[in-house]
Design a protein around this motif. Structure first.
Motif, PDB file in Angstrom:
ATOM      1  N   GLY A  48       0.775  -1.225   0.000  1.00 25.87           N
ATOM      2  CA  GLY A  48       0.000   0.000   0.000  1.00 25.87           C
ATOM      3  C   GLY A  48       0.815   1.288   0.000  1.00 25.87           C
ATOM      4  N   GLU A  49       2.128   1.197   0.140  1.00 20.99           N
ATOM      5  CA  GLU A  49       3.008   2.373   0.156  1.00 20.99           C
ATOM      6  C   GLU A  49       3.679   2.522  -1.208  1.00 20.99           C
ATOM      7  N   LEU A  50       3.798   3.756  -1.670  1.00 20.55           N
ATOM      8  CA  LEU A  50       4.447   4.015  -2.954  1.00 20.55           C
ATOM      9  C   LEU A  50       5.915   3.603  -2.880  1.00 20.55           C
ATOM     10  N   TYR A  51       6.321   2.716  -3.771  1.00 22.20           N
ATOM     11  CA  TYR A  51       7.715   2.256  -3.840  1.00 22.20           C
ATOM     12  C   TYR A  51       8.492   3.075  -4.864  1.00 22.20           C
ATOM     13  N   GLY A  52       7.851   3.356  -6.007  1.00 25.23           N
ATOM     14  CA  GLY A  52       8.517   4.133  -7.043  1.00 25.23           C
ATOM     15  C   GLY A  52       7.608   4.374  -8.224  1.00 25.23           C
ATOM     16  N   ARG A  53       7.991   5.382  -9.014  1.00 26.65           N
ATOM     17  CA  ARG A  53       7.266   5.730 -10.240  1.00 26.65           C
ATOM     18  C   ARG A  53       8.312   5.883 -11.330  1.00 26.65           C
ATOM     19  N   TYR A  54       8.146   5.136 -12.420  1.00 25.44           N
ATOM     20  CA  TYR A  54       9.154   5.078 -13.475  1.00 25.44           C
ATOM     21  C   TYR A  54       8.521   5.385 -14.831  1.00 25.44           C
ATOM     22  N   PRO A  55       9.112   6.316 -15.600  1.00 29.32           N
ATOM     23  CA  PRO A  55       8.528   6.663 -16.907  1.00 29.32           C
ATOM     24  C   PRO A  55       8.662   5.513 -17.893  1.00 29.32           C
ATOM     25  N   LEU A  56       7.642   5.347 -18.738  1.00 29.87           N
ATOM     26  CA  LEU A  56       7.662   4.279 -19.737  1.00 29.87           C
ATOM     27  C   LEU A  56       8.362   4.698 -21.031  1.00 29.87           C
ATOM     28  N   GLU A  57       8.395   5.995 -21.323  1.00 32.15           N
ATOM     29  CA  GLU A  57       8.925   6.442 -22.612  1.00 32.15           C
ATOM     30  C   GLU A  57      10.387   6.053 -22.809  1.00 32.15           C
ATOM     31  N   GLN A  58      11.193   6.205 -21.773  1.00 27.56           N
ATOM     32  CA  GLN A  58      12.620   5.958 -21.905  1.00 27.56           C
ATOM     33  C   GLN A  58      13.033   4.718 -21.114  1.00 27.56           C
ATOM     34  N   SER A  59      12.228   3.680 -21.188  1.00 24.66           N
ATOM     35  CA  SER A  59      12.505   2.508 -20.358  1.00 24.66           C
ATOM     36  C   SER A  59      13.650   1.661 -20.894  1.00 24.66           C
ATOM     37  N   GLY A  60      13.689   1.349 -22.158  1.00 21.22           N
ATOM     38  CA  GLY A  60      14.799   0.675 -22.832  1.00 21.22           C
ATOM     39  C   GLY A  60      15.432  -0.514 -22.133  1.00 21.22           C
ATOM     40  N   GLY A  61      14.669  -1.501 -21.721  1.00 17.91           N
ATOM     41  CA  GLY A  61      15.241  -2.723 -21.152  1.00 17.91           C
ATOM     42  C   GLY A  61      15.710  -2.581 -19.714  1.00 17.91           C
ATOM     43  N   ARG A  62      15.172  -1.651 -18.994  1.00 16.08           N
ATOM     44  CA  ARG A  62      15.579  -1.404 -17.604  1.00 16.08           C
ATOM     45  C   ARG A  62      14.953  -2.447 -16.680  1.00 16.08           C
ATOM     46  N   GLU A  63      15.728  -2.936 -15.733  1.00 16.39           N
ATOM     47  CA  GLU A  63      15.224  -3.872 -14.728  1.00 16.39           C
ATOM     48  C   GLU A  63      15.228  -3.192 -13.365  1.00 16.39           C
TER      49      GLU A  63
END
Length: 132
Positions: A48-63
């Motif tokens: 229930g707690e925000l862990y992170g927010r990551y943009p999809l546009e520049q994702s490029g195979g990020r883990e």
């Protein structure tokens, strides 16, 4: 006798129907384009707690390793505008078997680890949850 029995569809009627169809198609296309506009991001919550927010546009195979109770329990992969859970230490691994998500409102859920991955649009949106 019915008063409309001998009437035929005129060229004006066909033009009017065509304009209505064209307006409907243009309107539906505008709504879809507006809904899938840039600014989409993956929001990860743990218990229930925000862990992170990551943009999809520049994702490029990020883990992204997701840590729960001091250990990496899941790994989220961002690639080509979509997100997919690729590793999980839970017994059923249902989250790993879910398809990749890429559209606003789609989610991946890992119940044993209490992780929710959701595709969100930009913070300012003109659509609410009712108009989806």
């Amino acid at each position: 006798m019915a008063p409309y029995k001998n009437q035929r569809i005129s060229a004006r009627d066909l033009l009017f129907i065509g304009l209505l169809l064209a307006a409907g198609i243009i309107g539906m296309t505008a709504v879809r384009i507006g809904r899938n506009r840039g600014g989409a991001a993956v929001q990860v919550t743990v218990d229930g707690e925000l862990y992170g927010r990551y943009p999809l546009e520049q994702s490029g195979g990020r883990e992204i390793p997701i840590t729960v109770d001091g250990r990496v329990s899941n790994t989220l992969q961002l690639e080509e505008g979509s997100a997919k859970m690729i590793l999980a230490d839970c017994p059923d691994k249902l989250c790993v078997h879910q398809k990749a998500v890429s559209k606003q409102g789609e989610t991946i859920v890992c119940l044993p680890n209490k992780i929710v991955v959701e595709i969100r649009g930009s913070e300012k949106t003109e659509f609410d949850s009712i108009s989806k």
